[in-house]
Design an enzyme around this catalytic site. Structure first.
Site, PDB file in Angstrom:
ATOM      1  CG  ASP A   1      -2.063   0.962   1.174  1.00 40.87           C
ATOM      2  OD1 ASP A   1      -3.039   0.752   0.431  1.00 40.87           O
ATOM      3  OD2 ASP A   1      -1.960   1.977   1.895  1.00 40.87           O
TER       4      ASP A   1
ATOM      5  CE1 TYR B   1      -4.595   7.409   0.552  1.00 37.82           C
ATOM      6  CE2 TYR B   1      -4.147   7.817   2.877  1.00 37.82           C
ATOM      7  CZ  TYR B   1      -4.386   6.933   1.828  1.00 37.82           C
ATOM      8  OH  TYR B   1      -4.398   5.582   2.067  1.00 37.82           O
TER       9      TYR B   1
ATOM     10  CG  HIS C   1      -5.675  -3.646   0.616  1.00 38.69           C
ATOM     11  ND1 HIS C   1      -5.094  -3.365  -0.602  1.00 38.69           N
ATOM     12  CD2 HIS C   1      -5.263  -2.651   1.458  1.00 38.69           C
ATOM     13  CE1 HIS C   1      -4.388  -2.253  -0.507  1.00 38.69           C
ATOM     14  NE2 HIS C   1      -4.458  -1.804   0.724  1.00 38.69           N
TER      15      HIS C   1
END
Length: 287
Positions: A95, A202, A263
């Site tokens: 990730d 982000y 995930h």
């Protein structure tokens, strides 16, 4: 398990460390911190020295004001390896950690014995990430741009637990993967600055991701460091079909599906995850 604080690149980093042998640097994703790697670390400690830092903004590492993305994390990790006296390491990531490993491999390939990835963002995903049927899966990336987001999520420990727990559960195929540590995750993200610190990734990555989703990401030469990718069979966020262009980013690639997980392969099936990691670093005959 040893826990130390290491100063590097102008910040203090919390590092969990265990084992002996050649060093592996383990880079977590969001919403995670070093603890996500504990099951894998326990299984590999007899073969490797496992180094699991909290990235800048996460866990018990420093959280200076501002956005910090893959390039900042790259500089942090190189400085951290220097501070630990590690000349060359294998790097394992997932990730956010996978987003860091790409500029890391381009900036300092001589410092990296090999790259081992679980599911992550890479340029070849392109506009597919913003396709109409995918937008409901990536809403949080826009929400994290908002100044009010940390206050809303962190209004109480319960709201923090609900938010973080939603992703850990929803993105897992084996739904019990985080049941034993969900309160540890809630407590960690509820610490002052930890929600904003995670969201900062982000904000820093937003412009580059928009370019990727517009199909306008700059062309970069392939990464030549030996690379192993084990992509989850049932990742609701990054479908396995999106692996089709990995060869454009990695020229020395070993790619296979990781069956029956979502995930978080390292949490959902740590036995197989540890075996895959160890197998790769044994195959590349790392000296």
């Amino acid at each position: 398990m040893e826990h130390v604080t290491i100063r590097a690149n102008g910040a203090a980093f919390h590092v969990a460390r265990t084992g002996s042998g050649k060093p592996l640097l383990l880079l977590h994703g969001w919403p995670e911190f070093w603890l996500t790697w504990k099951p894998v670390m326990a299984r590999l400690a007899g073969r490797y020295t496992l180094i699991a830092p909290d990235l800048r903004g996460f866990g018990d590492s420093d959280k200076p004001h501002g956005a910090y993305g893959p390039d900042q994390h790259t500089d942090d990790m190189l400085a951290l390896l220097d501070a630990l006296g590690v000349d060359k390491a294998g790097v394992v990531g997932h990730d956010v950690g996978g987003a860091v490993m790409q500029p890391l491999a381009r900036k300092a390939p001589e410092r990296i014995a090999g790259l081992f990835f679980f599911d992550f963002v890479y340029p070849g995903i392109g506009p597919r990430m913003a396709a109409p049927d995918r937008l409901n899966h990536i809403w949080y990336q826009s929400f994290h741009q908002m100044e009010v987001a940390p206050a809303l999520v962190g209004a109480s420990r319960d709201s923090c637990r609900t938010y973080i727990g939603h992703f850990l559960h929803h993105w897992s195929h084996r739904k019990a993967a985080f049941d034993d540590v969900i309160d540890d995750f809630a407590d960690n993200f509820f610490k002052p600055g930890n929600l904003a610190g995670g969201f900062a990734h982000y904000r820093a990555s937003h412009a580059a991701r928009v370019k990727m989703m517009q199909g306008a990401a700059p062309a970069l030469p392939p990464i030549t460091v030996p690379t192993c990718i084990r992509w989850a069979e049932h990742d609701p966020l990054f479908p396995y079909a999106w692996t089709d262009r990995l060869g454009e980013t990695f020229s020395n690639l070993d790619l296979k599906m990781f069956p029956d997980v979502g995930h978080f392969p390292h949490r959902e099936d740590p036995d197989r995850a540890a075996a895959e990691i160890a197998g790769f670093f044994e195959r590349i005959n790392w000296r």
